[in-house]
Design an enzyme around this catalytic site. Structure first.
Site, PDB file in Angstrom:
ATOM      1  CG  HIS B  24      -0.623   0.405   2.642  1.00  0.00           C
ATOM      2  ND1 HIS B  24       0.003   0.365   3.045  1.00  0.00           N
ATOM      3  CD2 HIS B  24      -1.645  -0.664   3.905  1.00  0.00           C
ATOM      4  CE1 HIS B  24       0.578   0.540   4.613  1.00  0.00           C
ATOM      5  NE2 HIS B  24      -0.359  -0.127   4.415  1.00  0.00           N
ATOM      6  CG  HIS B  78      -4.941  -4.778  12.562  1.00  0.00           C
ATOM      7  ND1 HIS B  78      -5.592  -3.645  12.661  1.00  0.00           N
ATOM      8  CD2 HIS B  78      -3.812  -5.060  11.416  1.00  0.00           C
ATOM      9  CE1 HIS B  78      -4.955  -2.905  11.693  1.00  0.00           C
ATOM     10  NE2 HIS B  78      -3.858  -3.159  11.268  1.00  0.00           N
ATOM     11  CD  GLU B  80      -3.662  -2.481   6.808  1.00  0.00           C
ATOM     12  OE1 GLU B  80      -3.006  -2.261   8.094  1.00  0.00           O
ATOM     13  OE2 GLU B  80      -3.404  -1.332   6.013  1.00  0.00           O
ATOM     14  CG  ASP B  82      -2.209  -6.191   6.119  1.00  0.00           C
ATOM     15  OD1 ASP B  82      -3.341  -5.776   6.617  1.00  0.00           O
ATOM     16  OD2 ASP B  82      -0.476  -6.123   6.792  1.00  0.00           O
ATOM     17  CG  ASP B 164      -0.059  -4.116  11.391  1.00  0.00           C
ATOM     18  OD1 ASP B 164       0.621  -5.560  10.220  1.00  0.00           O
ATOM     19  OD2 ASP B 164      -0.518  -4.302  10.820  1.00  0.00           O
ATOM     20  CE1 TYR B 191       4.134  -3.134   9.125  1.00  0.00           C
ATOM     21  CE2 TYR B 191       4.311  -2.931  10.755  1.00  0.00           C
ATOM     22  CZ  TYR B 191       4.117  -3.307  10.100  1.00  0.00           C
ATOM     23  OH  TYR B 191       2.598  -3.544  10.590  1.00  0.00           O
ATOM     24  CG  HIS B 224       3.594  -7.715   8.805  1.00  0.00           C
ATOM     25  ND1 HIS B 224       2.820  -8.567   7.720  1.00  0.00           N
ATOM     26  CD2 HIS B 224       2.747  -6.537   9.299  1.00  0.00           C
ATOM     27  CE1 HIS B 224       1.581  -7.501   7.822  1.00  0.00           C
ATOM     28  NE2 HIS B 224       1.856  -6.815   8.903  1.00  0.00           N
TER      29      HIS B 224
HETATM   30 FE   LIG Z   1      -2.328  -2.985   9.687  1.00  0.00          FE
HETATM   31 FE   LIG Z   2      -0.919  -5.791   8.654  1.00  0.00          FE
END
Ligand SMILES: [Fe+2]
Ligand SMILES: [Fe+2]
Ligand SMILES: [Fe+2]
Lengths: 52, 392
Positions: B24, B78, B80, B82, B164, B191, B224
């Protein structure tokens, strides 16, 4: 009546709308909201708000 | 890919996205991973899904350990996409009637993503869930980095599933901090600089809270990249440092150029800074990704911004970068502007206004040069660099 912005997430408290989900009736000025109230989006405290 | 057992009965069943290079809008030179954790106990729980197009791979990975139908609880830390994009497929295989644990904002936000009526269970902050020998605790972490974000903590093994936070865009067969080189810290820093920086004050508050609670953390499993098991304190300390936004003697010069004039100015400013013993990174906006520039900005004391004047305004790439940096709310920066022009020369003034709006301390009115910098102009740029260096 002034609108106030949450400095954490950008949510705007509009006194005309209030925050009915947290029991704040439409027409409540920001000053009259109890101190225990939190930003409905991010949970920030009342002191994290600034006048728009 | 074969699931990795990270502790007794706990598996990473996530997937690698080896080829993603634009996440993104962030450059991801090393790809990334979407981690997902399966806890096999009397009850079986799955923590977080993956990006939609990896749903089948996730289900294959789970199936190597247990039949997905046997999963009792799915937890979404979360919303989001992903981490949630794979949820519909996962819930379909696990059973639509199984509880989907998330935060209150998670329930709100997930229902804004998916039309399905999942069997939501919105947890209270601090709520626990017993799985048999293991107990999970849920901790709201709003705005780290979405309103729905939460952490899940496994009490007995002292493992923090941190969503995240503490993540890095890194795809690799290495699964733990003790299997990779120091380079991983650069990915973690990138990040942080691009995702978490606006919420730095919240991170400091959270770390304080967690310390006051006396919460022992033996392993951190982000969604991640690698898992921090050898030294989870290292990444927590790094987050505290980055959140305080302490900077060293470092400057980033961010610029664009049309006929190399603004570029020559950038070089002269860099020379002046360097003479003062400042570590300096000149970064051309069309040669560097904005997310790499922000990574350098994170621990720089000075950000010096240059643009030619184009049609009475800024060069377009400056609009991109300044908008992006403003949203990330960097603090404690000093700044200055520079740029070449043909006939009107608005760029220096416009950059100055933008940086002032970001509460940068401007230490000079800036240098502008008509058409091509001559020796005198380059000397003025060198002096600007020196002045910035002395102000650190
Ligand atoms: Fe996120
Ligand atoms: Fe993420
Ligand atoms: Fe907020």
């Amino acid at each position: 009546m002034d609108r106030y912005v949450c400095t954490v997430c950008g949510y705007v408290y509009d006194p005309a709308v209030g925050d009915p989900d947290s029991g704040i009736k439409p027409g409540t000025p920001f000053e009259d909201i109890p101190d225990s109230w939190e930003c409905p989006i991010c949970g920030a405290s009342k002191s994290d708000f600034e006048k728009e | 890919m074969k699931p990795v057992e990270i502790a007794k009965g706990i598996y990473d069943v996530g997937v690698k996205d080896w080829n993603i290079r634009d996440f993104h809008g962030h450059s991801t030179h090393m790809g990334t991973s979407y981690n997902s954790f399966l806890i096999v106990d009397s009850k079986i729980a799955l923590i977080d899904a993956v990006k939609k197009e990896f749903s089948d791979e996730l289900i294959d990975n789970i199936s190597q350990i247990v039949d997905p139908k046997k999963i009792d609880v799915v937890i979404s830390n979360h919303t989001e996409m992903d981490h949630s994009g794979g949820l519909p497929r996962v819930m379909h295989r696990v059973g639509e009637d199984k509880p989907l644990y998330c935060s209150k904002m998670g329930q709100k936000n997930l229902s804004l993503h998916f039309p399905q009526h999942f069997n939501y269970h919105a947890v209270e902050n601090g709520e626990t869930l017993n799985l048999g020998r293991y107990t999970l605790s849920f901790m709201e972490t709003r705005m780290l980095h979405w309103p729905d974000s939460m952490f899940t903590y496994l009490n007995e093994e002292k493992i923090l599933f941190s969503s995240d936070a503490f993540g890095q865009h890194y795809a690799g067969y290495e699964k733990f901090d003790d299997c990779v080189t120091e380079d991983i810290m650069l990915q973690a820093k990138k990040y942080f600089a691009n995702i978490l920086l606006p919420y730095a004050p919240l991170i400091l508050k959270l770390v304080e809270q967690v310390t006051a609670m006396g919460l022992d953390i033996r392993m951190i499993c982000p969604d991640h990249g690698i898992i921090w098991r050898k030294d989870p304190g290292k990444i927590i300390d790094a987050y505290v440092g980055w959140s305080r936004q302490n900077s060293g003697k470092k400057a980033v010069i961010v610029y664009d150029t049309m006929w190399h004039s603004t570029e020559k100015m950038a070089r002269a400013i860099a020379d002046g800074l360097s003479e003062q013993g400042v570590a300096v990174r000149p970064m051309h906006l069309r040669r560097s990704d904005r997310s790499d520039i922000m990574t350098e900005v994170l621990d720089a004391r000075a950000v010096v911004v240059g643009s030619p004047t184009l049609n009475n305004g800024l060069f377009p790439s400056l609009g991109d970068f300044l908008t992006y940096m403003k949203g990330l709310k960097p603090k404690n920066k000093i700044g200055a502007a520079f740029g070449s022009y043909g006939w009107s020369g608005e760029s220096v003034k416009l950059i100055t206004q933008e940086l002032e709006a970001m509460k940068f301390e401007m230490i000079d009115p800036g240098v502008k040069v008509q058409y091509v910098p001559d020796e005198k102009a380059l000397a003025a740029c060198f002096d600007l660099g020196r002045k910035i260096g002395q102000a650190m």
